[in-house]
Enzyme design. Structure first.
Site, mmCIF file in Angstrom:
data_model
loop_
_atom_site.group_PDB
_atom_site.id
_atom_site.type_symbol
_atom_site.label_atom_id
_atom_site.label_comp_id
_atom_site.label_asym_id
_atom_site.label_seq_id
_atom_site.Cartn_x
_atom_site.Cartn_y
_atom_site.Cartn_z
ATOM 1 N N LYS A 122 10.025 1.999 0.448
ATOM 2 C CA LYS A 122 8.864 2.143 1.333
ATOM 3 C C LYS A 122 8.535 3.623 1.507
ATOM 4 O O LYS A 122 9.422 4.431 1.802
ATOM 5 C CB LYS A 122 9.169 1.519 2.695
ATOM 6 C CG LYS A 122 7.967 1.460 3.627
ATOM 7 C CD LYS A 122 8.309 0.664 4.868
ATOM 8 C CE LYS A 122 7.127 0.544 5.815
ATOM 9 N NZ LYS A 122 7.470 -0.254 7.011
ATOM 10 N N ASP B 64 9.484 -6.254 7.690
ATOM 11 C CA ASP B 64 8.393 -5.297 7.911
ATOM 12 C C ASP B 64 8.358 -4.772 9.342
ATOM 13 O O ASP B 64 7.508 -5.129 10.145
ATOM 14 C CB ASP B 64 7.039 -5.910 7.540
ATOM 15 C CG ASP B 64 6.628 -5.522 6.137
ATOM 16 O OD1 ASP B 64 7.395 -4.820 5.466
ATOM 17 O OD2 ASP B 64 5.533 -5.919 5.706
ATOM 18 N N GLY C 135 0.792 -1.220 0.000
ATOM 19 C CA GLY C 135 0.000 0.000 0.000
ATOM 20 C C GLY C 135 0.823 1.267 0.000
ATOM 21 O O GLY C 135 0.295 2.349 -0.266
ATOM 22 N N ARG C 136 2.109 1.152 0.322
ATOM 23 C CA ARG C 136 2.989 2.333 0.310
ATOM 24 C C ARG C 136 4.408 1.954 -0.080
ATOM 25 O O ARG C 136 5.335 2.735 0.112
ATOM 26 C CB ARG C 136 2.992 2.993 1.692
ATOM 27 C CG ARG C 136 3.452 2.062 2.793
ATOM 28 C CD ARG C 136 3.382 2.701 4.145
ATOM 29 N NE ARG C 136 3.610 1.703 5.178
ATOM 30 C CZ ARG C 136 3.557 1.949 6.469
ATOM 31 N NH1 ARG C 136 3.290 3.166 6.877
ATOM 32 N NH2 ARG C 136 3.762 1.001 7.347
ATOM 33 N N ASP D 268 -2.443 7.270 2.226
ATOM 34 C CA ASP D 268 -1.728 8.197 1.345
ATOM 35 C C ASP D 268 -0.480 7.568 0.723
ATOM 36 O O ASP D 268 0.192 8.193 -0.094
ATOM 37 C CB ASP D 268 -1.354 9.478 2.084
ATOM 38 C CG ASP D 268 -0.480 9.253 3.313
ATOM 39 O OD1 ASP D 268 0.097 8.144 3.439
ATOM 40 O OD2 ASP D 268 -0.366 10.172 4.141
ATOM 41 N N ASP E 219 1.297 -11.444 6.861
ATOM 42 C CA ASP E 219 1.805 -10.626 5.759
ATOM 43 C C ASP E 219 3.132 -9.960 6.123
ATOM 44 O O ASP E 219 3.794 -9.389 5.246
ATOM 45 C CB ASP E 219 0.786 -9.563 5.340
ATOM 46 C CG ASP E 219 0.355 -8.684 6.501
ATOM 47 O OD1 ASP E 219 -0.302 -9.202 7.411
ATOM 48 O OD2 ASP E 219 0.678 -7.481 6.499
ATOM 49 N N ASN E 220 3.537 -10.056 7.391
ATOM 50 C CA ASN E 220 4.821 -9.508 7.819
ATOM 51 C C ASN E 220 5.866 -10.602 8.040
ATOM 52 O O ASN E 220 6.930 -10.328 8.590
ATOM 53 C CB ASN E 220 4.658 -8.714 9.117
ATOM 54 C CG ASN E 220 3.834 -7.463 8.926
ATOM 55 O OD1 ASN E 220 3.730 -6.957 7.813
ATOM 56 N ND2 ASN E 220 3.232 -6.960 9.993
#
Length: 487
Positions: free
Chosen positions: A113, A262, A92-93, A125, A252-253
């Site tokens: 990242k 992460d 997402g970022r 964002d 997911d990490n």
């Protein structure tokens, strides 16, 4: 060593296609400036560290410029977050800019990242802030210096771009390096969406590129899973032995390579506390320090579920059963070495457990205890450490057992004992208050403290002249800093 325009790209993950990632260009941040860089991490790319001082360096790692050979992709994945399955997450970022092929024959992902919005940003964002970028950079390089498998961090680029979290902050980007950014959740995504062909393609990608030795086994997928179990057991043993709390052990990490991955609201223990929760958003304590072991096994079972199309449930269950014995063996070995023991006895686990309980009850500084234990002979060291314990009689009983255990070790000089113990017991660790102090200076435009702290943490086992302040117990305010996932 190479210049930036001499790097060789070989974008193997991007070639898997649009089912696995989405092509996205990074969104530049304004007025990019170098905050800190890791010469050792950049050397993995064969990159001359002097390149970090060139203006084009900040431009490349802030989204302003891009190599012609790069192929930036936002990876798709899902995952179990705090025990609940989230069907679609993804970068997402972050963006996988590409894979650099070095002269040693290694591929290293360039993962940026904070690179802006992607289709997976979920109303976010797509930015990272300076404080979290500095924390991830410092943690990545500090863990590596301790010998704990981890992704690496090449640099942090700061900017004047405003972002809003609990308050207005400044955007930054951190360059992350790893030989793969595939996660447990990557395989889960294709399993739960019943994309069986893509699941096999991704599993084969991981198998052939990262577990090639398993291809020679009768059941390659099973051999790969067993190796992943072994790596996770060793990784988490090192976390526990060195007092590292990850904070958000969602699937997911979790890296498919068995490396620390992460970074979010991580922390190293100051006072020893088995129940320590470093993420103030973790209200139930799911990812507390002591829970990292069972959660590690839980996450492996989630990965096993995604591999059931290729491996029998019985074989997966047997492989999962390896985790705890492997973890215990690695952990005992590490803790014996931290105590200065070179041989193994059956009662060592009890000796360690008794010590940790005494430390828990007295709030003893975890890292400094072991460092000081090796400074002098066992007799003198325990007598000087005694005052740190509330239950002095309990500590006296433990100390007698410890001295008796040391007496059964092969004879060695105190100089050898100190050298051996100091080689595994760090003098400097990344305490939250040290990171916070560096972040506050950086937010005012002064990057000297971030760079100094990074250099100290690069050689954590060696006493460094003039750096005594980095080896002290934290002040009271430094023990109670709240760290969240917000970044």
């Amino acid at each position: 060593m190479k210049a930036l325009d001499e790097l060789t790209f070989d974008n193997r993950f991007a070639r898997l296609g649009d089912a696995f990632s989405t092509s996205v260009l990074p969104e530049p941040i304004a007025e990019p400036r170098l905050v800190v860089a890791s010469d050792a991490a950049l050397a993995l790319l064969d990159l001359d560290p002097a390149q970090a001082e060139e203006p084009v360096f900040a431009e490349l790692f802030s989204g302003h410029k891009l190599w012609a050979e790069a192929d930036p992709r936002a990876m798709v994945y899902s995952g179990h977050q705090f025990g609940s399955y989230n069907p679609r997450l993804g970068d997402g970022r972050g963006l996988l800019l590409g894979e650099v092929y070095n002269d040693a024959g290694e591929h290293w992902d360039l993962h940026l990242k904070g690179a802006g919005q992607t289709p997976y940003s979920r109303m976010g964002d797509g930015r990272a802030v300076l404080r979290s970028s500095i924390r991830e950079f410092l943690a990545s390089e500090a863990l590596h210096a301790l010998g704990i498998p981890t992704s690496r961090a090449g640099c942090v680029i700061g900017s004047s771009t405003p972002v809003w979290r609990e308050k207005q902050e400044r955007a930054a980007m951190v360059l992350r390096l790893a030989q793969s950014h595939v996660r447990f959740g990557s395989l889960e995504y294709f399993f739960y969406t019943k994309q069986n062909e893509q699941l096999k393609e991704l599993a084969d990608h991981v198998l052939s590129l990262h577990y090639a030795e398993c291809l020679e086994q009768p059941e390659p997928y099973l051999a790969m899973f067993r190796t992943i179990v072994e790596r996770q057991a060793e990784l988490i043993a090192k976390w526990q032995a060195y007092g590292f709390c990850h904070g958000v052990m969602n699937t997911d990490n979790m890296s498919i390579l068995g490396i620390t991955f992460d970074f979010g609201p991580f922390a190293f223990l100051d006072d020893f506390d088995q129940n320590f929760v470093c993420n103030h958003s973790d209200h139930e304590g799911r990812y507390s320090f002591s829970n990292q072991v069972p959660i590690g096994q839980w996450n492996l079972s989630a990965l096993a579920q995604a591999l059931t199309p290729f491996i029998s449930v019985e074989a997966l269950r047997e492989a999962l059963g390896m985790f705890l014995p492997l973890y215990q063996a690695h952990y005992l070995d590490l803790m014996r070495r931290r105590l200065g023991l070179t041989t193994a006895e059956d009662d060592d686990a009890d000796l360690i457990a008794r010590l940790l309980q005494l430390m828990q009850n007295s709030g003893v500084d975890y890292s400094l205890f072991f460092r000081r234990l090796g400074e002098e002979s066992a007799d003198i060291a325990v007598s000087r450490l005694r005052d740190d314990f509330v239950d002095m009689l309990g500590f006296d009983a433990w100390a007698e057992a410890y001295k008796a255990r040391i007496a059964r070790e092969p004879a060695t000089s105190q100089e050898d004992r100190r050298t051996r113990m100091h080689a595994v017991n760090p003098l400097y660790i990344l305490r939250n208050y040290l990171a916070q102090r560096a972040i506050e200076a950086a937010e005012q435009g002064d990057y000297s403290e971030v760079r100094r702290l990074h250099q100290v943490l690069c050689t954590p086992f060696e006493e460094q002249p003039g750096m005594d302040s980095y080896a002290q117990r934290p002040p009271d305010w430094g023990k109670h800093l709240e760290i969240s996932c917000s970044s």
